[in-house]
Design an enzyme around this catalytic site. Structure first.
Site, PDB file in Angstrom:
ATOM      1  N   ARG A 159       0.082   7.065   7.267  1.00  0.00           N
ATOM      2  CA  ARG A 159       0.062   7.001   5.767  1.00  0.00           C
ATOM      3  C   ARG A 159      -0.325   8.204   5.205  1.00  0.00           C
ATOM      4  O   ARG A 159       0.163   8.588   4.159  1.00  0.00           O
ATOM      5  CB  ARG A 159      -0.797   5.842   5.240  1.00  0.00           C
ATOM      6  CG  ARG A 159      -0.177   4.575   5.512  1.00  0.00           C
ATOM      7  CD  ARG A 159      -0.910   3.492   4.488  1.00  0.00           C
ATOM      8  NE  ARG A 159      -0.638   1.996   4.857  1.00  0.00           N
ATOM      9  CZ  ARG A 159       0.406   1.184   4.711  1.00  0.00           C
ATOM     10  NH1 ARG A 159       1.494   1.681   3.890  1.00  0.00           N
ATOM     11  NH2 ARG A 159       0.293   0.165   5.141  1.00  0.00           N
ATOM     12  N   GLU A 166       7.930   2.288  -6.106  1.00  0.00           N
ATOM     13  CA  GLU A 166       7.923   1.984  -4.576  1.00  0.00           C
ATOM     14  C   GLU A 166       7.968   3.109  -3.652  1.00  0.00           C
ATOM     15  O   GLU A 166       8.464   4.096  -4.410  1.00  0.00           O
ATOM     16  CB  GLU A 166       9.092   0.743  -4.439  1.00  0.00           C
ATOM     17  CG  GLU A 166       8.961  -0.500  -4.519  1.00  0.00           C
ATOM     18  CD  GLU A 166       8.068  -1.013  -3.347  1.00  0.00           C
ATOM     19  OE1 GLU A 166       7.336  -0.140  -2.617  1.00  0.00           O
ATOM     20  OE2 GLU A 166       8.126  -2.059  -2.942  1.00  0.00           O
ATOM     21  N   LYS A 176      16.955   3.263   1.497  1.00  0.00           N
ATOM     22  CA  LYS A 176      17.690   3.226   2.781  1.00  0.00           C
ATOM     23  C   LYS A 176      18.892   2.269   2.576  1.00  0.00           C
ATOM     24  O   LYS A 176      18.731   0.968   2.870  1.00  0.00           O
ATOM     25  CB  LYS A 176      17.060   2.546   3.932  1.00  0.00           C
ATOM     26  CG  LYS A 176      16.105   3.602   4.671  1.00  0.00           C
ATOM     27  CD  LYS A 176      15.576   2.800   5.916  1.00  0.00           C
ATOM     28  CE  LYS A 176      14.819   3.800   6.580  1.00  0.00           C
ATOM     29  NZ  LYS A 176      13.892   3.080   7.769  1.00  0.00           N
ATOM     30  N   PHE A 189      13.030   5.469  11.666  1.00  0.00           N
ATOM     31  CA  PHE A 189      11.723   4.754  11.399  1.00  0.00           C
ATOM     32  C   PHE A 189      10.783   5.975  10.874  1.00  0.00           C
ATOM     33  O   PHE A 189      10.493   6.902  11.527  1.00  0.00           O
ATOM     34  CB  PHE A 189      10.932   4.480  12.889  1.00  0.00           C
ATOM     35  CG  PHE A 189       9.987   3.314  12.785  1.00  0.00           C
ATOM     36  CD1 PHE A 189       8.880   3.761  11.668  1.00  0.00           C
ATOM     37  CD2 PHE A 189       9.880   2.261  13.356  1.00  0.00           C
ATOM     38  CE1 PHE A 189       7.943   2.787  11.661  1.00  0.00           C
ATOM     39  CE2 PHE A 189       9.044   1.313  13.069  1.00  0.00           C
ATOM     40  CZ  PHE A 189       7.920   1.765  12.205  1.00  0.00           C
ATOM     41  N   LYS A 200       0.683  -1.148  -0.097  1.00  0.00           N
ATOM     42  CA  LYS A 200      -0.011   0.032  -0.150  1.00  0.00           C
ATOM     43  C   LYS A 200       0.624   1.276  -0.019  1.00  0.00           C
ATOM     44  O   LYS A 200       0.538   2.483  -0.421  1.00  0.00           O
ATOM     45  CB  LYS A 200      -0.675   0.201   1.288  1.00  0.00           C
ATOM     46  CG  LYS A 200      -1.685  -1.142   1.384  1.00  0.00           C
ATOM     47  CD  LYS A 200      -2.479  -1.006   3.031  1.00  0.00           C
ATOM     48  CE  LYS A 200      -3.162  -2.293   2.956  1.00  0.00           C
ATOM     49  NZ  LYS A 200      -3.935  -2.080   4.493  1.00  0.00           N
ATOM     50  N   GLY A 201       2.102   1.106   0.394  1.00  0.00           N
ATOM     51  CA  GLY A 201       2.909   2.266   0.774  1.00  0.00           C
ATOM     52  C   GLY A 201       3.056   3.417  -0.563  1.00  0.00           C
ATOM     53  O   GLY A 201       3.294   4.405  -0.315  1.00  0.00           O
ATOM     54  N   ASP A 221       3.768   3.894   6.883  1.00  0.00           N
ATOM     55  CA  ASP A 221       2.862   3.656   8.071  1.00  0.00           C
ATOM     56  C   ASP A 221       3.754   2.912   8.981  1.00  0.00           C
ATOM     57  O   ASP A 221       4.980   2.444   9.086  1.00  0.00           O
ATOM     58  CB  ASP A 221       1.913   2.188   7.768  1.00  0.00           C
ATOM     59  CG  ASP A 221       2.257   1.074   7.509  1.00  0.00           C
ATOM     60  OD1 ASP A 221       3.390   1.031   6.851  1.00  0.00           O
ATOM     61  OD2 ASP A 221       1.706   0.254   8.084  1.00  0.00           O
ATOM     62  N   ASP A 258      14.472  -0.955   1.292  1.00  0.00           N
ATOM     63  CA  ASP A 258      14.839  -1.341   2.481  1.00  0.00           C
ATOM     64  C   ASP A 258      16.140  -2.429   2.251  1.00  0.00           C
ATOM     65  O   ASP A 258      17.201  -2.322   1.865  1.00  0.00           O
ATOM     66  CB  ASP A 258      14.029  -1.635   3.450  1.00  0.00           C
ATOM     67  CG  ASP A 258      14.222  -1.510   4.956  1.00  0.00           C
ATOM     68  OD1 ASP A 258      15.568  -2.022   5.366  1.00  0.00           O
ATOM     69  OD2 ASP A 258      13.501  -1.375   5.856  1.00  0.00           O
TER      70      ASP A 258
HETATM   71  C1  PRP Z   1       7.424  -1.749   2.251  1.00  0.00           C
HETATM   72  C2  PRP Z   1       7.889  -0.676   0.894  1.00  0.00           C
HETATM   73  C3  PRP Z   1       8.451  -2.045   0.146  1.00  0.00           C
HETATM   74  C4  PRP Z   1       9.128  -2.901   1.187  1.00  0.00           C
HETATM   75  C5  PRP Z   1      10.597  -2.620   0.918  1.00  0.00           C
HETATM   76  O1  PRP Z   1       6.420  -2.355   2.177  1.00  0.00           O
HETATM   77  O2  PRP Z   1       6.627  -0.238   0.561  1.00  0.00           O
HETATM   78  O3  PRP Z   1       7.404  -2.635  -0.487  1.00  0.00           O
HETATM   79  O4  PRP Z   1       8.595  -2.547   2.351  1.00  0.00           O
HETATM   80  O5  PRP Z   1      11.441  -3.314   1.771  1.00  0.00           O
HETATM   81  P1  PRP Z   1      12.515  -4.279   1.207  1.00  0.00           P
HETATM   82  O6  PRP Z   1      13.263  -3.662   0.467  1.00  0.00           O
HETATM   83  O7  PRP Z   1      13.343  -4.838   2.476  1.00  0.00           O
HETATM   84  O8  PRP Z   1      11.929  -5.524   0.561  1.00  0.00           O
HETATM   85  P2  PRP Z   1       5.573  -3.068   3.545  1.00  0.00           P
HETATM   86  O9  PRP Z   1       5.803  -4.509   3.653  1.00  0.00           O
HETATM   87  O10 PRP Z   1       5.764  -2.285   4.798  1.00  0.00           O
HETATM   88  O11 PRP Z   1       4.029  -2.789   3.129  1.00  0.00           O
HETATM   89  P3  PRP Z   1       3.223  -1.504   2.975  1.00  0.00           P
HETATM   90  O12 PRP Z   1       3.663  -0.861   1.502  1.00  0.00           O
HETATM   91  O13 PRP Z   1       1.802  -2.212   2.526  1.00  0.00           O
HETATM   92  O14 PRP Z   1       3.292  -0.664   3.974  1.00  0.00           O
END
Ligand code: PRP
Length: 187
Positions: free
Chosen positions: A173, A107, A139, A160, A50-51, A167, A111
């Site tokens: 969000r 995206e 990051k 954070f 969703k992000g 979120d 991370d």
């Molecule tokens: C977050 C972000 C990416 C992912 C990145 O999503 O939106 O999709 O994590 O992390 P990575 O590089 O370690 O794979 P999240 O799982 O928090 O879901 P959301 O978008 O629904 O909040």
């Protein structure tokens, strides 16, 4: 207004203001306009829910070239705590014309790099004509797999972050900026 309703109170400091983000997205949109401006291109922005929904909404408004949109939702086991490397597809892209599509995955943040690394491979194997990636935030200090986005907004520190789609426990969000969450909120 009761204090409990004001999410800003949980933010320690603002990392990127609405103005900062607007400038970043304007720059990225110009790059995408330039790179995908060709009659043989069929650009599809693929929002990873969703992000990324806020970023994608702003980005698509700034593009001047023809663009289609689509959505996927994924989840990673133990994300943020255990590095299992598994990415689950919860909502898949459903297009009969994928072989003609120039997919640009959108995206909010990279991370570990596992989500985008996996999705890029997945969409190529599924037959997309081309696959590139675009992230608002990166990051690199958290990277576990070697991955670099084709379009990058800005590098951020390992804090954070919430707002602009990001979120904590599904909250924050809708904040129009990106802020650092107060540690006492999540500890
Ligand atoms: C977050 C972000 C990416 C992912 C990145 O999503 O939106 O999709 O994590 O992390 P990575 O590089 O370690 O794979 P999240 O799982 O928090 O879901 P959301 O978008 O629904 O909040």
């Amino acid at each position: 207004m009761g204090g409990a309703c004001v999410l800003d109170a949980d933010v320690e400091r603002i990392l990127l203001t609405e103005g900062d983000i607007d400038k970043i997205i304007t720059r990225i949109a110009a790059q995408i306009d330039r790179d995908y401006c060709a009659p043989d291109k069929k650009l599809v922005l693929l929002c990873i829910l969703k992000g990324s929904v806020v970023f994608m909404g702003e980005l698509m408004k700034k593009l001047t070239i023809p663009v289609e949109i689509d959505f996927m939702r994924v989840s990673s086991y133990g994300h943020g705590t255990v590095s299992s490397g598994n990415v689950n597809i919860i909502l898949d892209i459903m297009r009969s014309d994928l072989k003609e599509c120039d997919i640009l995955i959108i995206e909010d943040i990279i991370d570990s790099g596992k989500t985008l690394s996996y999705l890029s491979r997945y969409l190529k194997l599924k037959g997309a004509k081309s696959v590139r990636t675009c992230t608002l935030l990166d990051k690199p200090s958290r990277r576990e797999v070697d991955f670099t986005a084709d379009y990058l907004g800005t590098v951020v520190p390992d804090e954070f972050l919430v707002g602009y789609g990001l979120d904590y426990s599904e909250k924050y969000r809708a904040l129009p900026y990106i802020g650092v969450l107060k540690p006492e909120v999540y500890r």
